[in-house]
Design a protein around this motif. Structure first.
Motif, PDB file in Angstrom:
ATOM      1  N   PRO A  13       0.815  -1.209   0.000  1.00 64.12           N
ATOM      2  CA  PRO A  13       0.000   0.000   0.000  1.00 64.12           C
ATOM      3  C   PRO A  13       0.859   1.274   0.000  1.00 64.12           C
ATOM      4  N   CYS A  17      -4.331   6.698   4.422  1.00 64.18           N
ATOM      5  CA  CYS A  17      -4.680   5.681   5.418  1.00 64.18           C
ATOM      6  C   CYS A  17      -6.096   5.990   5.924  1.00 64.18           C
ATOM      7  N   ALA A  18      -6.610   5.087   6.742  1.00 61.35           N
ATOM      8  CA  ALA A  18      -7.992   5.251   7.218  1.00 61.35           C
ATOM      9  C   ALA A  18      -8.146   6.495   8.101  1.00 61.35           C
ATOM     10  N   ASN A 204       2.788  -0.910   7.078  1.00 56.26           N
ATOM     11  CA  ASN A 204       2.573  -1.478   5.738  1.00 56.26           C
ATOM     12  C   ASN A 204       3.323  -0.699   4.668  1.00 56.26           C
ATOM     13  N   THR A 297       2.585  -5.298  -4.348  1.00 54.03           N
ATOM     14  CA  THR A 297       1.668  -5.181  -3.202  1.00 54.03           C
ATOM     15  C   THR A 297       2.083  -6.148  -2.110  1.00 54.03           C
ATOM     16  N   VAL A 300      -2.844  -5.955   1.867  1.00 53.91           N
ATOM     17  CA  VAL A 300      -4.115  -5.385   1.408  1.00 53.91           C
ATOM     18  C   VAL A 300      -4.803  -4.793   2.632  1.00 53.91           C
ATOM     19  N   GLU A 301      -5.184  -3.539   2.545  1.00 53.26           N
ATOM     20  CA  GLU A 301      -5.753  -2.865   3.712  1.00 53.26           C
ATOM     21  C   GLU A 301      -7.275  -2.729   3.583  1.00 53.26           C
ATOM     22  N   SER A 302      -7.951  -2.983   4.677  1.00 55.35           N
ATOM     23  CA  SER A 302      -9.410  -2.842   4.639  1.00 55.35           C
ATOM     24  C   SER A 302      -9.924  -1.986   5.803  1.00 55.35           C
ATOM     25  N   THR A 303      -8.997  -1.386   6.549  1.00 57.45           N
ATOM     26  CA  THR A 303      -9.407  -0.605   7.724  1.00 57.45           C
ATOM     27  C   THR A 303     -10.185   0.647   7.309  1.00 57.45           C
ATOM     28  N   VAL A 304     -11.303   0.858   7.938  1.00 57.66           N
ATOM     29  CA  VAL A 304     -12.111   2.069   7.720  1.00 57.66           C
ATOM     30  C   VAL A 304     -12.559   2.551   9.096  1.00 57.66           C
TER      31      VAL A 304
END
Ligand code: SF4
Length: 321
Positions: A13, A17-18, A204, A297, A300-304
């Motif tokens: 990434p 960021c979130a 990351n 890559t 994989v980021e999924s933080t929200v």
């Protein structure tokens, strides 16, 4: 397969960021809800492009709450604030929307807990950085800032058996661990935070740049000079073997000589950098023959993060829910 003559390795990434996404959205939603001006204490995130864009829409950036007219709306930045800033805002009857990243809030909570348990807290971070000032303000009598391994010898504590360390969220992981090792050699009972203070986004982005750096003649980091995590990406790239590393806010700041003899250019971006700035840089490189872009890559980021509670409540009220 023959290696292309000129290529870009694009770290993933990279960029937003979130916590930054949430902070920028907070100011945008506050502008929609209340109309301009919406005051913002300090840069909402450390990125010139983002700050200028919000200014154009009616955000007014101030250094301190005493610059905000009484009764106005003020947003606190993603970096967090010390409790006395909340007190000062209340004294001016400001409507406060606190966009402190939840991962910074986590460190504030840890500081309060350790202080309540009587620990001396060694806060590893950059002296004068807003986030460090905010965290240190949670328990000033218990916290001292350790700005890298060279500060360790000067640390004094009340009881060597009751010492804990915390850190700024955007440091170099490797340098922080070497500071911790030196602290531990002085204070063997040193207690660690319950979980990593250096946030997922910082880790990351550093990991991705570490992977591409050894193959790069030069790494370009898109980010602002005052962005801690962006500056760390330059350092990490150099330590990991990049031939050179440069930090630029905008593509037009690129120097021809940085890439003139390069065959592989690495590209990444700090956590406060919107993607269009990376696209601009890729366009600049394309014009100089770097037409092949390979994305590498490593996570994989999924933080929200949800918007601040006080804003969500107001948005619900405004929509008549
Ligand atoms: Fe939060 Fe980390 Fe982003 Fe800072 S860099 S805003 S701590 S997620």
């Amino acid at each position: 397969m023959e290696r292309p003559q000129k290529r870009v390795l694009l770290a993933g990434p990279r960029g937003y960021c979130a916590g930054v996404d949430r902070a920028v959205q907070t100011v945008e939603k506050a502008l929609e809800l209340y109309g301009p001006p919406v005051y913002v204490r300090k840069e909402i995130v450390h990125n010139r492009h983002v700050v200028r864009g919000l200014e154009r829409r009616g955000a007014v950036f101030v250094e301190e709450t005493d610059e905000v007219p009484p009764g106005s709306t003020v947003v606190f930045s993603a970096h967090g604030v010390a409790p006395d800033v909340h007190v000062a805002a209340r004294a001016r009857s400001l409507r406060v929307i606190d966009a402190t990243c939840p991962l910074v809030t986590k460190v504030h909570n840890e500081a309060r807990r350790f202080a309540a348990d009587g620990y001396d807290i060694l806060l590893i971070g950059h002296q004068g950085h807003e986030e460090v000032a905010g965290t240190a303000g949670e328990a000033p009598a218990h916290i001292q800032v350790v700005d890298g391994p060279e500060d360790v010898d000067a640390v004094t504590v009340r009881d060597p058996a009751r010492v804990a360390w915390l850190s700024q969220t955007t440091l170099s992981v490797d340098e922080t661990m070497s500071t911790v090792e030196r602290l531990r050699s002085r204070f063997p009972d040193l207690v660690s935070p319950p979980s990593d203070d250096i946030c997922y986004a910082t880790q990351n982005r550093q990991q991705a740049v570490k992977v591409i750096a050894p193959s790069c003649d030069v790494v370009i980091v898109v980010g602002s000079e005052n962005s801690s995590n962006s500056r760390r990406l330059c350092e990490v790239a150099l330590e990991a073997g990049a031939g050179g590393a440069h930090l630029v806010d905008f593509a037009h700041e690129m120097a021809e000589e940085w890439v003139r003899d390069a065959s592989t250019v690495g590209v990444t971006a700090g956590a406060s950098v919107p993607n269009d700035l990376v696209e601009d840089l890729l366009g600049w490189l394309r014009e100089r023959g770097f037409t092949e872009v390979e994305e590498v890559t490593t996570a994989v980021e999924s933080t929200v993060f949800a918007l601040p509670q006080e804003l969500r409540t107001e948005l619900r009220r405004a929509s008549g829910e």
